[in-house]
Design a protein around this motif. Structure first.
Motif, PDB file in Angstrom:
ATOM      1  N   ASP A   7       0.965  -1.568  -0.216  1.00 43.08           N
ATOM      2  CA  ASP A   7      -0.176  -0.138  -0.078  1.00 43.08           C
ATOM      3  C   ASP A   7       1.233   0.600  -0.082  1.00 43.08           C
ATOM      4  O   ASP A   7       0.017   2.578   0.312  1.00 43.08           O
ATOM      5  CB  ASP A   7      -1.049   0.043   1.332  1.00 43.08           C
ATOM      6  CG  ASP A   7      -0.133  -0.145   2.449  1.00 43.08           C
ATOM      7  OD1 ASP A   7       1.194  -0.502   2.660  1.00 43.08           O
ATOM      8  OD2 ASP A   7      -1.342   0.179   3.167  1.00 43.08           O
ATOM      9  N   ARG A  14       1.552   7.236   0.678  1.00 39.00           N
ATOM     10  CA  ARG A  14       0.354   6.501   0.042  1.00 39.00           C
ATOM     11  C   ARG A  14       0.097   6.417  -0.991  1.00 39.00           C
ATOM     12  O   ARG A  14       0.454   6.768  -1.673  1.00 39.00           O
ATOM     13  CB  ARG A  14      -0.819   6.719   1.317  1.00 39.00           C
ATOM     14  CG  ARG A  14      -0.327   6.853   2.750  1.00 39.00           C
ATOM     15  CD  ARG A  14      -1.999   7.547   3.148  1.00 39.00           C
ATOM     16  NE  ARG A  14      -2.437   7.048   4.900  1.00 39.00           N
ATOM     17  CZ  ARG A  14      -2.116   8.400   4.934  1.00 39.00           C
ATOM     18  NH1 ARG A  14      -1.565   9.259   4.243  1.00 39.00           N
ATOM     19  NH2 ARG A  14      -2.057   7.979   6.427  1.00 39.00           N
ATOM     20  N   VAL A  16      -2.553   5.829  -4.251  1.00 41.72           N
ATOM     21  CA  VAL A  16      -3.531   6.156  -4.554  1.00 41.72           C
ATOM     22  C   VAL A  16      -4.187   5.605  -5.618  1.00 41.72           C
ATOM     23  O   VAL A  16      -4.443   5.768  -6.874  1.00 41.72           O
ATOM     24  CB  VAL A  16      -2.840   7.690  -5.098  1.00 41.72           C
ATOM     25  CG1 VAL A  16      -4.903   8.487  -5.180  1.00 41.72           C
ATOM     26  CG2 VAL A  16      -2.467   8.526  -4.256  1.00 41.72           C
ATOM     27  N   ILE A 186      -3.449  13.300  -0.928  1.00 39.36           N
ATOM     28  CA  ILE A 186      -3.349  11.853   0.199  1.00 39.36           C
ATOM     29  C   ILE A 186      -2.002  11.102  -0.533  1.00 39.36           C
ATOM     30  O   ILE A 186      -2.028  10.272   0.499  1.00 39.36           O
ATOM     31  CB  ILE A 186      -3.910  10.800  -1.427  1.00 39.36           C
ATOM     32  CG1 ILE A 186      -6.135  11.783  -1.592  1.00 39.36           C
ATOM     33  CG2 ILE A 186      -4.468   9.285  -0.557  1.00 39.36           C
ATOM     34  CD1 ILE A 186      -6.792  10.972  -2.600  1.00 39.36           C
ATOM     35  N   ARG A 187      -1.577  11.152  -0.812  1.00 42.58           N
ATOM     36  CA  ARG A 187       0.110  10.527  -0.901  1.00 42.58           C
ATOM     37  C   ARG A 187       0.758  11.088   0.596  1.00 42.58           C
ATOM     38  O   ARG A 187       1.238   9.695   1.331  1.00 42.58           O
ATOM     39  CB  ARG A 187       0.937  10.768  -1.735  1.00 42.58           C
ATOM     40  CG  ARG A 187       2.471   9.868  -2.278  1.00 42.58           C
ATOM     41  CD  ARG A 187       3.309   9.933  -2.416  1.00 42.58           C
ATOM     42  NE  ARG A 187       3.079  10.248  -4.152  1.00 42.58           N
ATOM     43  CZ  ARG A 187       3.517  10.582  -5.622  1.00 42.58           C
ATOM     44  NH1 ARG A 187       5.146  10.259  -5.015  1.00 42.58           N
ATOM     45  NH2 ARG A 187       3.333  10.460  -6.420  1.00 42.58           N
ATOM     46  N   ASP A 192      -8.159  11.473   2.436  1.00 45.97           N
ATOM     47  CA  ASP A 192      -8.008   9.886   2.731  1.00 45.97           C
ATOM     48  C   ASP A 192      -8.596  10.057   1.500  1.00 45.97           C
ATOM     49  O   ASP A 192      -8.448   9.130   0.379  1.00 45.97           O
ATOM     50  CB  ASP A 192      -8.796   9.889   3.498  1.00 45.97           C
ATOM     51  CG  ASP A 192      -8.097   9.876   4.927  1.00 45.97           C
ATOM     52  OD1 ASP A 192      -6.458   9.491   5.279  1.00 45.97           O
ATOM     53  OD2 ASP A 192      -9.138   9.508   6.695  1.00 45.97           O
ATOM     54  N   GLU A 250      -8.405   7.517  -3.516  1.00 45.09           N
ATOM     55  CA  GLU A 250      -8.597   7.394  -2.468  1.00 45.09           C
ATOM     56  C   GLU A 250      -7.198   6.417  -1.890  1.00 45.09           C
ATOM     57  O   GLU A 250      -6.377   6.603  -2.597  1.00 45.09           O
ATOM     58  CB  GLU A 250      -9.389   6.331  -2.308  1.00 45.09           C
ATOM     59  CG  GLU A 250     -10.965   5.721  -1.260  1.00 45.09           C
ATOM     60  CD  GLU A 250     -11.539   5.274  -0.885  1.00 45.09           C
ATOM     61  OE1 GLU A 250     -11.518   5.110  -0.105  1.00 45.09           O
ATOM     62  OE2 GLU A 250     -12.183   5.245  -1.828  1.00 45.09           O
ATOM     63  N   ARG A 251      -7.261   6.234  -0.862  1.00 44.41           N
ATOM     64  CA  ARG A 251      -5.859   6.327  -0.041  1.00 44.41           C
ATOM     65  C   ARG A 251      -5.827   4.601  -0.862  1.00 44.41           C
ATOM     66  O   ARG A 251      -7.096   3.816  -0.634  1.00 44.41           O
ATOM     67  CB  ARG A 251      -6.083   5.802   1.743  1.00 44.41           C
ATOM     68  CG  ARG A 251      -5.018   7.461   2.072  1.00 44.41           C
ATOM     69  CD  ARG A 251      -5.334   7.291   3.915  1.00 44.41           C
ATOM     70  NE  ARG A 251      -4.969   5.807   3.903  1.00 44.41           N
ATOM     71  CZ  ARG A 251      -5.342   5.760   5.661  1.00 44.41           C
ATOM     72  NH1 ARG A 251      -4.886   6.935   6.847  1.00 44.41           N
ATOM     73  NH2 ARG A 251      -4.802   4.535   5.602  1.00 44.41           N
TER      74      ARG A 251
END
Length: 419
Positions: A7, A14, A16, A186-187, A192, A250-251
């Motif tokens: 992930d 994170r 995406v 998000i990253r 989130d 989104e994550r």
């Protein structure tokens, strides 16, 4: 050091995921319909009577086909907002429905990131023509209708999203910029979820007249379906389009955990500026080529990992030539196949990059590269591998999607297939 968690992005942040897509475009008002039109490579340009009536040099454009606006907006909402915002809200409704976000999603962790190149200028034009001689009687909704950030704010208000709500205006790169910046948020943990994309509806007499005065637009009034021809030897300018495209980002870990359908991933992003001319690209493509390299590096990839390129491909002499040189600089002697969506859809200005990112995700996953509409011989054929005639089958792989705007605004995305 052990292997990178599934992930996590190569940067350590994170990953995406794209879990929702919605489009309102000249090629169709749903993603699958629009994608089928793209593969068929038929132009959507058509005569627009109001442009003929005011005797503009350009009589045609690519318009969004009629759809049931009442299914998305109340009559009151429709009266209060302009067409750009209408298209954006309708595309967003489809994207949010597609994503099926959980009911307990924290609203302060959901952001809205939207790009527009023209914004409310057509609405300002209309109210100036109708009320310019009696400004005391201006319609009460004039300011909120014409604000460039109106689409983003209306979208946040509709769903109660309380995270970062930002409007990006980087000319024709606006939609790509919005998606890239949303992915970054998000990253690195600011959001989130992000509802992101681009929109514009600029088929107005002032906007069309101004672009025509610059000789930037095709004037093939007798054959509009042949007017948008990216990279073709006989190109004579771009064709105006309108529309909106929205992606729900989104994550990756939370999308997987809730069992969401993942359409793909925004794996890399970069932007920079030619710092050269307000409307012309730097002819050698050096800075734009560097932007492509930066986006690929941001994804943790090499040029050999890119399966094909979605070119900005406006159908103007200077832009297509500079972009071909930029692609050649980036990839060297073995460039991947290149397509250009605007031969079908026309140029959606701030909406183009978001729509093309949606198409690129489908291409990446399904292993197909659409042909460039109206492409015959090309003076750039020695620099890039242009797909023409029929779709080309390729192995599913990452796609590089380019957007370049006035002011030398360059933005590139690397999109990964669903896996």
């Amino acid at each position: 050091m052990g292997p990178r968690p599934a992930d996590r992005h190569p940067s350590g942040g994170r990953r995406v995921a794209v879990t929702g897509i919605g489009v309102k475009s000249p090629a169709g008002n749903g993603l699958e319909t629009a994608f089928a039109a793209l593969l068929a490579a038929g132009s959507t340009a058509t005569r627009v009577d109001r442009l003929v009536e005011v005797d503009l040099p350009v009589h045609f454009a690519c318009l969004v086909p009629p759809f049931d606006l009442d299914a998305y907006l109340t009559r009151r909402e429709s009266r209060q907002i302009d067409r750009t915002t209408q298209l954006l809200l309708c595309a967003a409704a489809d994207a949010v429905a597609d994503a099926q976000l959980p009911a307990d999603q924290r609203p302060d962790r959901v952001g809205v990131q939207i790009g527009t190149g023209i914004g409310g200028l057509p609405s300002m034009e209309a109210v100036t023509l109708s009320h310019g001689d009696r400004p005391r009687d201006m319609p009460v909704h004039t300011v909120p209708r014409t604000m460039a950030n109106s689409p983003a704010c209306r979208l946040a208000m509709r769903y109660g999203f309380q995270g970062s709500c930002t409007t990006y205006s980087s000319a024709c790169a606006s939609g790509t910029t919005a998606l890239g910046e949303a992915a970054r948020k998000i990253r690195y943990g600011e959001l989130d979820v992000a509802v992101a994309g681009g929109c514009d509806s600029a088929v107005s007499t002032v906007v069309m007249g101004a672009f025509a005065r610059m000789r930037a637009m095709s004037t093939r009034n007798g054959e509009p379906a042949l007017a948008s021809r990216p990279f073709d030897a006989d190109r004579d300018g771009f064709v105006m389009g309108e529309g909106a495209a929205v992606l729900v980002l989104e994550r990756w870990d939370t999308a997987r955990a809730r069992g969401a359908v993942i359409h793909g991933e925004i794996a890399g992003y970069a932007d920079n500026c030619d710092a050269f001319h307000i409307v012309a690209p730097h002819e050698d493509g050096e800075v734009a080529g560097r932007c492509m390299q930066l986006a690929i590096a941001d994804a943790g990839l090499s040029t050999a990992d890119i399966g094909h390129v979605n070119a900005h491909g406006t159908s103007t002499l200077l832009n297509d030539r500079a972009e071909a040189r930029a692609i050649a600089r980036c990839f060297g002697r073995r460039p991947p196949p290149v397509t250009a969506v605007k031969g079908v859809t026309g140029h959606l200005i701030g909406g183009s990059g978001a729509l093309e990112a949606a198409f690129a995700l489908l291409c990446a996953t399904r292993g197909v590269v659409p042909p460039v509409a109206n492409l015959g011989s090309s003076p750039e054929a020695d620099l890039v591998d242009l797909v023409s005639g029929t779709p080309r089958a390729v192995a599913p792989a990452h796609v590089l999607s380019n957007s370049f705007g006035f002011g030398g605004q360059n933005a590139c995305l690397v999109l990964a297939p669903a896996s």
